[in-house]
Design a protein around this motif. Structure first.
Motif, PDB file in Angstrom:
ATOM      1  N   ALA A  19       0.835  -1.205   0.000  1.00  0.00           N
ATOM      2  CA  ALA A  19       0.000   0.000   0.000  1.00  0.00           C
ATOM      3  C   ALA A  19       0.871   1.258   0.000  1.00  0.00           C
ATOM      4  O   ALA A  19       0.542   2.237  -0.678  1.00  0.00           O
ATOM      5  CB  ALA A  19      -0.930  -0.001   1.207  1.00  0.00           C
ATOM      6  N   GLU A  20       1.973   1.235   0.740  1.00  0.00           N
ATOM      7  CA  GLU A  20       2.881   2.388   0.770  1.00  0.00           C
ATOM      8  C   GLU A  20       3.470   2.664  -0.605  1.00  0.00           C
ATOM      9  O   GLU A  20       3.563   3.815  -1.030  1.00  0.00           O
ATOM     10  CB  GLU A  20       4.024   2.141   1.753  1.00  0.00           C
ATOM     11  N   ILE A  21       3.868   1.601  -1.300  1.00  0.00           N
ATOM     12  CA  ILE A  21       4.445   1.765  -2.640  1.00  0.00           C
ATOM     13  C   ILE A  21       3.423   2.395  -3.573  1.00  0.00           C
ATOM     14  O   ILE A  21       3.729   3.348  -4.307  1.00  0.00           O
ATOM     15  CB  ILE A  21       4.955   0.416  -3.179  1.00  0.00           C
ATOM     16  N   ASN A  22       2.198   1.879  -3.563  1.00  0.00           N
ATOM     17  CA  ASN A  22       1.154   2.444  -4.420  1.00  0.00           C
ATOM     18  C   ASN A  22       0.866   3.897  -4.065  1.00  0.00           C
ATOM     19  O   ASN A  22       0.718   4.741  -4.951  1.00  0.00           O
ATOM     20  CB  ASN A  22      -0.128   1.615  -4.334  1.00  0.00           C
ATOM     21  N   LEU A  23       0.790   4.193  -2.783  1.00  0.00           N
ATOM     22  CA  LEU A  23       0.528   5.556  -2.326  1.00  0.00           C
ATOM     23  C   LEU A  23       1.643   6.494  -2.774  1.00  0.00           C
ATOM     24  O   LEU A  23       1.391   7.613  -3.226  1.00  0.00           O
ATOM     25  CB  LEU A  23       0.379   5.564  -0.807  1.00  0.00           C
ATOM     26  N   PHE A  24       2.883   6.034  -2.667  1.00  0.00           N
ATOM     27  CA  PHE A  24       4.038   6.824  -3.106  1.00  0.00           C
ATOM     28  C   PHE A  24       3.940   7.112  -4.605  1.00  0.00           C
ATOM     29  O   PHE A  24       4.102   8.249  -5.041  1.00  0.00           O
ATOM     30  CB  PHE A  24       5.336   6.071  -2.780  1.00  0.00           C
ATOM     31  N   LYS A  25       3.653   6.073  -5.388  1.00  0.00           N
ATOM     32  CA  LYS A  25       3.544   6.236  -6.844  1.00  0.00           C
ATOM     33  C   LYS A  25       2.386   7.150  -7.235  1.00  0.00           C
ATOM     34  O   LYS A  25       2.498   7.935  -8.179  1.00  0.00           O
ATOM     35  CB  LYS A  25       3.349   4.876  -7.514  1.00  0.00           C
ATOM     36  N   GLU A  26       1.262   7.037  -6.521  1.00  0.00           N
ATOM     37  CA  GLU A  26       0.053   7.770  -6.901  1.00  0.00           C
ATOM     38  C   GLU A  26       0.003   9.199  -6.367  1.00  0.00           C
ATOM     39  O   GLU A  26      -0.687  10.038  -6.940  1.00  0.00           O
ATOM     40  CB  GLU A  26      -1.184   7.015  -6.423  1.00  0.00           C
ATOM     41  N   THR A  27       0.682   9.480  -5.260  1.00  0.00           N
ATOM     42  CA  THR A  27       0.570  10.816  -4.665  1.00  0.00           C
ATOM     43  C   THR A  27       1.890  11.581  -4.634  1.00  0.00           C
ATOM     44  O   THR A  27       1.962  12.713  -5.092  1.00  0.00           O
ATOM     45  CB  THR A  27       0.006  10.747  -3.230  1.00  0.00           C
ATOM     46  N   VAL A  28       2.930  10.962  -4.104  1.00  0.00           N
ATOM     47  CA  VAL A  28       4.191  11.670  -3.922  1.00  0.00           C
ATOM     48  C   VAL A  28       4.898  11.915  -5.254  1.00  0.00           C
ATOM     49  O   VAL A  28       5.341  13.030  -5.536  1.00  0.00           O
ATOM     50  CB  VAL A  28       5.110  10.909  -2.939  1.00  0.00           C
ATOM     51  N   VAL A  29       4.996  10.886  -6.082  1.00  0.00           N
ATOM     52  CA  VAL A  29       5.702  11.033  -7.362  1.00  0.00           C
ATOM     53  C   VAL A  29       5.095  12.137  -8.223  1.00  0.00           C
ATOM     54  O   VAL A  29       5.809  13.044  -8.662  1.00  0.00           O
ATOM     55  CB  VAL A  29       5.790   9.685  -8.119  1.00  0.00           C
ATOM     56  N   PRO A  30       3.778  12.143  -8.478  1.00  0.00           N
ATOM     57  CA  PRO A  30       3.224  13.222  -9.304  1.00  0.00           C
ATOM     58  C   PRO A  30       3.406  14.607  -8.677  1.00  0.00           C
ATOM     59  O   PRO A  30       3.689  15.579  -9.374  1.00  0.00           O
ATOM     60  CB  PRO A  30       1.738  12.881  -9.425  1.00  0.00           C
ATOM     61  N   ALA A  31       3.238  14.696  -7.353  1.00  0.00           N
ATOM     62  CA  ALA A  31       3.356  16.001  -6.690  1.00  0.00           C
ATOM     63  C   ALA A  31       4.778  16.549  -6.789  1.00  0.00           C
ATOM     64  O   ALA A  31       4.973  17.742  -7.065  1.00  0.00           O
ATOM     65  CB  ALA A  31       2.939  15.891  -5.224  1.00  0.00           C
ATOM     66  N   LEU A  32       5.781  15.695  -6.571  1.00  0.00           N
ATOM     67  CA  LEU A  32       7.156  16.188  -6.604  1.00  0.00           C
ATOM     68  C   LEU A  32       7.673  16.392  -8.023  1.00  0.00           C
ATOM     69  O   LEU A  32       8.454  17.309  -8.264  1.00  0.00           O
ATOM     70  CB  LEU A  32       8.078  15.254  -5.815  1.00  0.00           C
ATOM     71  N   THR A  33       7.229  15.583  -8.970  1.00  0.00           N
ATOM     72  CA  THR A  33       7.644  15.833 -10.348  1.00  0.00           C
ATOM     73  C   THR A  33       7.015  17.134 -10.860  1.00  0.00           C
ATOM     74  O   THR A  33       7.648  17.871 -11.609  1.00  0.00           O
ATOM     75  CB  THR A  33       7.314  14.656 -11.287  1.00  0.00           C
ATOM     76  N   ALA A  34       5.802  17.434 -10.428  1.00  0.00           N
ATOM     77  CA  ALA A  34       5.169  18.709 -10.801  1.00  0.00           C
ATOM     78  C   ALA A  34       5.944  19.891 -10.210  1.00  0.00           C
ATOM     79  O   ALA A  34       5.921  20.987 -10.763  1.00  0.00           O
ATOM     80  CB  ALA A  34       3.721  18.739 -10.326  1.00  0.00           C
ATOM     81  N   ARG A  35       6.617  19.661  -9.089  1.00  0.00           N
ATOM     82  CA  ARG A  35       7.429  20.700  -8.458  1.00  0.00           C
ATOM     83  C   ARG A  35       8.824  20.790  -9.063  1.00  0.00           C
ATOM     84  O   ARG A  35       9.642  21.593  -8.636  1.00  0.00           O
ATOM     85  CB  ARG A  35       7.558  20.418  -6.955  1.00  0.00           C
ATOM     86  N   GLY A  36       9.163  19.916 -10.017  1.00  0.00           N
ATOM     87  CA  GLY A  36      10.451  19.993 -10.694  1.00  0.00           C
ATOM     88  C   GLY A  36      11.466  18.939 -10.297  1.00  0.00           C
ATOM     89  O   GLY A  36      12.608  18.983 -10.754  1.00  0.00           O
ATOM     90  N   ALA A  37      11.066  17.968  -9.475  1.00  0.00           N
ATOM     91  CA  ALA A  37      12.004  16.900  -9.111  1.00  0.00           C
ATOM     92  C   ALA A  37      12.367  16.099 -10.351  1.00  0.00           C
ATOM     93  O   ALA A  37      11.519  15.797 -11.186  1.00  0.00           O
ATOM     94  CB  ALA A  37      11.400  15.988  -8.050  1.00  0.00           C
ATOM     95  N   THR A  38      13.643  15.756 -10.466  1.00  0.00           N
ATOM     96  CA  THR A  38      14.120  14.979 -11.611  1.00  0.00           C
ATOM     97  C   THR A  38      14.313  13.510 -11.270  1.00  0.00           C
ATOM     98  O   THR A  38      14.467  12.686 -12.160  1.00  0.00           O
ATOM     99  CB  THR A  38      15.451  15.555 -12.127  1.00  0.00           C
ATOM    100  N   SER A  39      14.315  13.188  -9.969  1.00  0.00           N
ATOM    101  CA  SER A  39      14.510  11.821  -9.527  1.00  0.00           C
ATOM    102  C   SER A  39      13.875  11.653  -8.155  1.00  0.00           C
ATOM    103  O   SER A  39      13.967  12.556  -7.318  1.00  0.00           O
ATOM    104  CB  SER A  39      16.012  11.519  -9.444  1.00  0.00           C
ATOM    105  N   LEU A  40      13.215  10.508  -7.936  1.00  0.00           N
ATOM    106  CA  LEU A  40      12.585  10.203  -6.649  1.00  0.00           C
ATOM    107  C   LEU A  40      12.828   8.741  -6.315  1.00  0.00           C
ATOM    108  O   LEU A  40      12.803   7.894  -7.204  1.00  0.00           O
ATOM    109  CB  LEU A  40      11.068  10.423  -6.715  1.00  0.00           C
ATOM    110  N   GLU A  41      13.017   8.477  -5.032  1.00  0.00           N
ATOM    111  CA  GLU A  41      13.149   7.100  -4.582  1.00  0.00           C
ATOM    112  C   GLU A  41      12.509   6.944  -3.212  1.00  0.00           C
ATOM    113  O   GLU A  41      12.527   7.869  -2.405  1.00  0.00           O
ATOM    114  CB  GLU A  41      14.614   6.696  -4.452  1.00  0.00           C
ATOM    115  N   MET A  42      11.949   5.767  -2.975  1.00  0.00           N
ATOM    116  CA  MET A  42      11.496   5.381  -1.642  1.00  0.00           C
ATOM    117  C   MET A  42      12.262   4.117  -1.302  1.00  0.00           C
ATOM    118  O   MET A  42      12.259   3.156  -2.077  1.00  0.00           O
ATOM    119  CB  MET A  42      10.001   5.098  -1.617  1.00  0.00           C
TER     120      MET A  42
END
Length: 96
Positions: A19-42
């Motif tokens: 569930a954490e992985i899905n939540l990260f992919k669905e919420t954190v990744v889009p939000a931070l890429t919209a803010r200009g992040a070029t790379s994300l990891e959990m």
């Protein structure tokens, strides 16, 4: 050189990694890429923590819209059922 933020979160209760992985992919990744992040990891750590990283082109991009940053951190604490998030950040000076 890029700018990196490292987040260490502590969970309040039991974890559900899938569930954490899905939540990260669905919420954190889009939000931070919209803010200009070029790379994300959990990164999976021990049973009550996680480590996340976000890389930005520069500090200006990472710091843009501080109110949005605070709202996003609050949302992540609530969504992931965390007690807190520790944040470390700085210029990436050495790497591959």
């Amino acid at each position: 050189m890029s700018y990196r933020r490292v987040y260490i979160g502590t969970f309040k209760g039991d974890r559900d990694l899938a569930a954490e992985i899905n939540l990260f992919k669905e919420t954190v990744v889009p939000a931070l890429t919209a803010r200009g992040a070029t790379s994300l990891e959990m990164i999976q750590t021990d049973s009550n923590k996680f480590v996340g990283t976000a890389t930005y082109p520069d500090k200006t991009t990472a710091d843009a819209n501080p109110d949005e940053i605070q709202a996003l951190r609050k949302k992540i604490i609530e969504l992931f059922n965390l007690t807190d998030i520790e944040i470390y950040e700085g210029m990436a000076v050495v790497g591959l």
